[in-house]
Every structure is written in C-alpha cells, then in structure tokens.
Design a protein around this motif. Structure first.
Motif, short mmCIF file in Angstrom:
data_model
loop_
_atom_site.label_atom_id
_atom_site.label_comp_id
_atom_site.label_asym_id
_atom_site.label_seq_id
_atom_site.Cartn_x
_atom_site.Cartn_y
_atom_site.Cartn_z
N ASP A 148 45.52 3.78 20.93
CA ASP A 148 46.00 5.10 20.53
C ASP A 148 46.17 5.19 19.02
O ASP A 148 45.97 6.25 18.41
N LEU A 149 46.56 4.07 18.41
CA LEU A 149 46.72 4.01 16.96
C LEU A 149 45.56 3.25 16.36
O LEU A 149 45.11 2.24 16.91
N ALA A 150 45.08 3.68 15.22
CA ALA A 150 43.92 3.06 14.59
C ALA A 150 44.17 1.61 14.20
O ALA A 150 43.23 0.81 14.10
N THR A 151 45.43 1.23 14.01
CA THR A 151 45.73 -0.14 13.58
C THR A 151 45.95 -1.09 14.76
O THR A 151 46.15 -2.29 14.55
N ASP A 152 45.92 -0.56 16.01
CA ASP A 152 46.10 -1.43 17.17
C ASP A 152 44.79 -2.10 17.54
O ASP A 152 43.70 -1.58 17.25
N PRO A 153 44.85 -3.24 18.22
CA PRO A 153 43.62 -3.95 18.59
C PRO A 153 42.96 -3.33 19.81
O PRO A 153 43.53 -2.49 20.51
N LEU A 154 41.72 -3.77 20.07
CA LEU A 154 41.04 -3.40 21.30
C LEU A 154 41.62 -4.24 22.44
O LEU A 154 42.02 -5.38 22.25
N PHE A 155 41.61 -3.67 23.64
CA PHE A 155 42.03 -4.40 24.83
C PHE A 155 40.83 -4.46 25.74
O PHE A 155 40.33 -3.42 26.20
N CYS A 156 40.32 -5.66 26.01
CA CYS A 156 39.03 -5.80 26.68
C CYS A 156 39.16 -6.52 28.01
O CYS A 156 39.91 -7.50 28.13
N HIS A 157 38.41 -6.03 29.01
CA HIS A 157 38.32 -6.65 30.33
C HIS A 157 36.98 -7.39 30.38
O HIS A 157 35.92 -6.79 30.20
N LEU A 158 37.04 -8.70 30.63
CA LEU A 158 35.87 -9.55 30.48
C LEU A 158 35.59 -10.33 31.75
O LEU A 158 36.44 -10.45 32.64
N THR A 159 34.37 -10.89 31.79
CA THR A 159 34.01 -11.89 32.78
C THR A 159 33.51 -13.10 32.02
O THR A 159 32.55 -13.01 31.26
N CYS A 160 34.21 -14.22 32.24
CA CYS A 160 33.85 -15.46 31.55
C CYS A 160 33.60 -16.53 32.60
O CYS A 160 34.52 -16.90 33.35
N ALA A 161 32.35 -17.01 32.68
CA ALA A 161 31.98 -18.04 33.66
C ALA A 161 32.35 -17.60 35.08
O ALA A 161 32.82 -18.40 35.88
N GLY A 162 32.17 -16.31 35.37
CA GLY A 162 32.43 -15.80 36.70
C GLY A 162 33.88 -15.48 37.00
O GLY A 162 34.20 -15.04 38.11
N GLU A 163 34.79 -15.69 36.06
CA GLU A 163 36.20 -15.41 36.28
C GLU A 163 36.65 -14.24 35.42
O GLU A 163 36.09 -13.97 34.35
#
Length: 650
Positions: A71-86
């Motif tokens: 919401d704020l330009a200074t906040d980080p991205l929040f990412c949903h990932l798949t790493c080695a199938g998990e």
C-alpha cells in the motif's frame, strides 16, 4: 434423533473447530500488522524497486506465483513462491530478498491456509465446505430451538436473559442469549465460507461470465518484459497484486483494486509483448459474478467498513465463550464424571458387611471428600449403586466404602460380595454432599441403625479432628452383627463409639437418649426408615428445632401412586398407576440419563414447567423443588389424573 439432540451433538463435535476458526479469523483481520510484528526484519522500509526485487527472488531458484504489492511505496513486496515443490513466502525490497522461508515459518500465512483449506490443499478446502454446511445446519436448528423457546417463554426472555439462582439455568440463559446474537452472523459466515470453498461447484449452475484463461507458448529467444512495464499497461486504479499463472511469467494477471472489494478488475497480459489477452472488468461481470464477489468482503466484514470489522472481531472473540457454555451444559447433562479405581484391600468381619479400600487405578491423587459424602459405584454388570464414603475425610490416596449383603439384593450388593476381589477394577463417580455435616461448635449425636453407620463414620472422623464433642451410637441386632466394629476398634474413634445390641439391651429408649443430650445438640441419623422416623419424631416431640435434625434416606423411594399425564416437550405420555415416569419416558423413546432409579443420585432430573409434583426423592433441596426440578424415577404428579408439563431443557 430429535432436532435438539442433533443440535447438541453437532455443537459438541464442531464447537472446538468453530472456536478455533473464529479466533483464527480474528487474527487474520490483522494479518499484515501481525506479520510486521512477528517478522520486523522482513518488512524493513526500502526504496521501491519492483523489477530488481523480482530478479532477486528469481535468482534464489524459486518460482513466483503471486506478488502482493504494498500500500505504501516504501513497503516491500510480499511474494508467494514454490521452492523445490514446497510452498515458501518471501519479502523483497531495495533489490534484495529480505526474508525467504517455508510457509510454516510464516505463522499468519500458515493460519490463512489452515482457515481456508485446513493447510491440506484441495481436499482440505472441500472439508471446510462440508464443515460450513454443518455449521449452517447448526445455526438453523439453533434458531428453530430458540423460536420454540420463545413460543413457550416469550421473546423478551431471550433478549433480556435473567440471572436465576440455579447455576445450570444461568449458563443455559447465557448460551441462548449468545446464540440469539451470534446465529445470524455465524449463518452469514457459513454461507460465504461455503461459497468461497466450493466456488466452482456453486458457480457452475449460475450464469457467470467466463474467466479468461490465456495460454502463451514458450519463446526461448525472447526475454520477458519487466513487470513494471506490464503494470503500466493496466490503466486504472492502483494495482494490488500480480499473479503469474503457472509461475513461468509468460502470462501476467494484474489486479486493480483490493480483492475484498466487489469492484476489483483483472487484466491478463502476454509476458513477452505486453499485449492484452483478456479482461474481467467490473462493469462487464454478470450479476451472478458480482453476487459471488460479495462473499469475500462479507466474510471478512470489509464490505461494511470499520463497523463490519468490529462485528467480526466481537463474533470471533465470543465464540470460545459460546463453546464453553455449550460444553458445560453438555457435561452437566451427561452426569458426573467417573474415576477409574482399583480395589486395594477387602475385609469381612462376619457381619455380612464387606469393607472395601479403593485407590486410583493409575496411582493418581483422588478428589478430597467431605464428611457424609457418597459416590456412585458403576458395576461391571451395568448397575450403578450409591455408597457413603466411610473413611477419614480429606484423604486423597484412598477411599473406603462398606457394603452390606442385602437379603433382597437387586444385583448390586450380591455382585459385589460374590465377584469383587483385590485388584478388581471399578468406576466411581465424584463425591457428592447430600448429607453434609453442618458447621458449628456445639455437641453432636450421631445415631446409626446398622449399616447406616457409614456416612456417620466419616462425620465422626471430622468431629474428632476438629475437637467438637460427639457420640456415635450404633444400634445393631446383636454383638455379632455390629457393622465395622473391628475396623473402628483400632482407631482413635473407639472411645467415642457406643453400641446398643437389641438382643441383650432391649429396645432402645430414644426419649431417654435424646433427653439426656446437652442443649443445642445436633442429631444426625441414618438407617432404616422406621428407625430414623422414630428418632426424628421423638426429637420433635421434645422441642428440638428443625435446623438441629439431619438425616439421610436409607431405603429407596418408591414410584407407586395413581395414574397421571406428562407432557414432555410437546409429547403426551400416559403414566399408569404404580408405573414410574422414568420407565414410561424410556418406553416412549425419550432418552433420560439415569443411575440409581431410587431418588438419590439426581441423574434423571427434568424441569417442571407447570403442574403440582409429589416429590419423593432424597437428593433435591426445597430450593430445587421450588425452581421446578423433579426426579423422574420416583416423583410423580401430586393429584390423581393430574398433568405435568415437563422439559429436558433446564
């Protein structure tokens, strides 16, 4: 199974899950603030750098499925990932990964997955849907039961519950009042939860606008466009998230507006060229789509703004209390708990009395009992019998009871004398005080008739410990029939015990005995009915006040009496002359907890809505009778042909 019984059992099994889901939902209302609180290093303010952040995450070898934009330009991205199938989660800012960890190391994100699909994928999501169906049924049956209560007692009693003296009614009123306010919200949560968990199934018969599902073939020699340039092509409101179907980035879906707003819009782009592949605009969605899109903001309360959030917050916090009152009422209806016991010692003294010492089967401390307390003994042959604890009160390592072999045993004392052995296992109820020793410092006369000595013996121990003057007088047929004489002879109580053997001493002179007592003496008596009645009548004739007379019924009450009619929760039941109400209820398929069938355990108590009762029990107090409680095993209508309106609900 009646609606009421189904409602109770469903509430019992679903209650814990509903409470957990409710508290989980409360926490999820503050999902991002709690993420910041739990992982401060993962949300270190950094200058915006979308493309550099995405490159840093991809360099870790993980596949990006979704990016929540700040919401704020200074906040980080929040990412949903798949790493080695998990499943992994990551935050990124300033061109670097701030925190990369498995889903389980992000408590709030794991809680969201549990809340939505029990952290068990598609199968868990289906289970959540079925639980939502059960919760909806629970709400509907609860409202139906509330309506039935309102027809009987009026709606005002539900909206403004009283605070009656009887604890069970007090908690029942609280449970009903909470249900009245919670049922509409819970029903809404159940409906919207079902819609989200079973979205494809629910939307299949509805005229919805098809969702775009574009496919872009692999172009090995063509690099993907930076995500920032693709976002620029989505004209409109500020984007809230980016999804990468399949994780490869060849298709990019940009969402404009928040997901909990029904006015969000979605745009699908070619990740190589930025060409628009499909849209799902708010104005173009079918009415069914817009209806389904309301489920999420309704479920979270965000559709109503701060008021909706506050409503969901209060609902979630109240669910544990709702569960607690329901469990308390259920446990009280099931009757007292039982303890696994082992016979540690047995002794016979030739009087037909078996002295039994019991310990906890697993060596655990036992609840402390008071003078005059008794317990339910659950026998392996299915019978339940009540026996007074005759040991020293306050002991928590062992209990003692004494059982006389009855000449007309209905199977209780006969089974104990024939089958019980050292090491045998029994289940005993918790101690109950229906014949307590009143407080005070005045002298006490304990008058026992035969085996009626058992509750008085524990009283004698307590009086001896406190130094209060007392005499325990035991009347027996002859010297050889003195119950527990050998056990008493080796204790400090022996000097305070007097024996009266009718074979040699003649009939006891109760008038002389009671006249000889000091002023303000209290009389406690237990034994055959005729024996107790003679003692009590003599004391009354000598001017003893009622508050100085205490007794415990020795023989069971009888259910004999004229015929009458009972109406149990709308069902009319004819009870014949000499027939117990309990037997008639059971014969008509109405499940009533029962144990002694003699008016001394309190298991079969029901509520009297109207009608005069002939109370014959030995357990309920006058206050209980006045509050409309009666035992069905022995009590009945006071008038021949009378009608009692009864209810299983307190």
């Amino acid at each position: 199974m009646t609606v009421q019984r189904w409602h109770r059992w469903a509430g019992l099994f679903l209650g814990l899950f509903i409470a957990v889901q409710g508290l989980g939902g409360v926490l999820l209302l503050f999902r991002q603030p709690l993420n910041h609180l739990l992982h401060p290093a993962a949300f270190t303010p950094s200058p915006p750098a979308l493309d550099a952040n995405v490159d840093a995450i991809r360099a870790s070898g993980c596949t990006i499925n979704r990016i929540d934009l700040p919401d704020l330009a200074t906040d980080p991205l929040f990412c949903h990932l798949t790493c080695a199938g998990e499943a992994f989660m990551a935050t990124a800012g300033g061109g670097r990964v701030l925190r990369l960890a498995p889903l389980g190391d992000w408590p709030m994100e794991w809680l969201f997955q549990f809340h939505y699909r029990l952290a068990a994928g598609t199968t868990g999501q289906q289970v959540v849907g079925w639980i939502g169906v059960a919760l909806l049924a629970l709400c509907l049956t609860g409202f139906w039961l509330l309506a039935c209560t309102a027809r009987r007692d009026g709606w005002q009693a539900l909206f403004r519950p009283g605070w009656p003296a009887a604890p069970l009614r007090r908690w029942r009123d609280l449970h009903r009042a909470a249900g009245l306010y919670l049922v509409p919200v819970l029903a809404l949560l159940a409906l919207t939860g079902i819609g989200m968990a079973w979205n494809p199934t629910v939307t299949a018969p509805l005229p919805v606008t098809p969702r775009p599902s574009p496919q872009v073939p692999v172009r090995p020699d063509t690099p993907l466009l930076p995500l920032s340039s693709i976002i620029d092509r989505a004209k409109g409101a500020t984007p809230s998230s980016i999804r990468l179907p399949g994780g490869h980035g060849r298709v990019v879906m940009v969402m404009l507006g928040r997901a909990d707003s029904p006015d969000y819009e979605q745009f699908w782009f070619d990740g190589y060229t930025g060409i628009l592949l499909g849209t799902r605009r708010a104005a173009e969605r079918a009415a069914a789509d817009r209806f389904m899109d309301l489920f999420y903001p309704l479920h979270t309360g965000s559709l109503l703004g701060p008021a909706g959030t506050a409503l969901m917050l209060l609902t979630g916090l109240s669910l544990p209390g709702f569960l607690a009152t329901g469990l308390y009422l259920w446990s009280r209806r099931r009757g007292p708990a039982t303890l696994p016991m082992r016979v540690a010692a047995l002794s016979r003294d030739g009087t037909g009395v078996l002295h039994i010492t019991l310990r906890h089967r697993f060596g655990l401390p036992l609840p402390r009992f008071g003078a005059g307390d008794h317990v339910d003994v659950h026998l392996p042959n299915g019978l339940v019998r009540q026996y007074s604890l005759c040991g020293r009160p306050g002991r928590h390592r062992s209990w003692q009871i004494a059982v006389r072999l009855s000449d007309v045993s209905a199977g209780g004392s006969a089974w104990i004398h024939a089958h019980l052995a050292v090491g045998s296992h029994l289940r005993l109820g918790l101690p109950r005080a229906h014949f307590p020793l009143a407080s005070g410092n005045g002298p006490v006369l304990l008058l026992a008739g035969g085996i009626g000595i058992t509750p008085l013996l524990s009283m004698a121990w307590r009086l001896w410990e406190t130094g209060r003057p007392f005499i325990l007088l035991v009347c027996a047929r002859d010297r050889a029939a003195r119950p527990l004489a050998r056990a008493i002879a080796t204790t400090p109580l022996a000097p305070f015990v007097r024996w009266h053997d009718s074979a040699t001493d003649g009939r006891i002179d109760l008038r002389a005995l009671i006249t000889a007592q000091a002023p303000c003496t209290h009389l406690y008596t237990c034994g055959p009915d005729a024996f107790m009645q003679a003692a009590l009548d003599t004391a009354r004739s000598l001017g003893w006040s009622t508050d100085r007379l205490h007794w415990e019924a020795f023989a069971p009450a009888t259910p004999s009496g004229p015929a009458f009619t009972a109406i149990m929760d709308g069902k009319t039941i004819a009870v014949g002359a000499g027939e117990s109400l309990l037997d008639r209820l059971l014969a008509d398929g109405i499940a009533i907890p029962r144990s002694c069938r003699r008016g001394i355990c309190g298991q079969c108590v029901v509520t009297v809505r109207s009608g005069a009762v002939d109370h014959r029990d030995s357990i309920l107090t006058p206050d209980d009778h006045a509050a409309g409680r009666m035992t069905t095993c022995c009590s009945r209508a006071a008038d021949e042909g009378g009608t009692l309106h009864l209810s299983l609900t307190p």
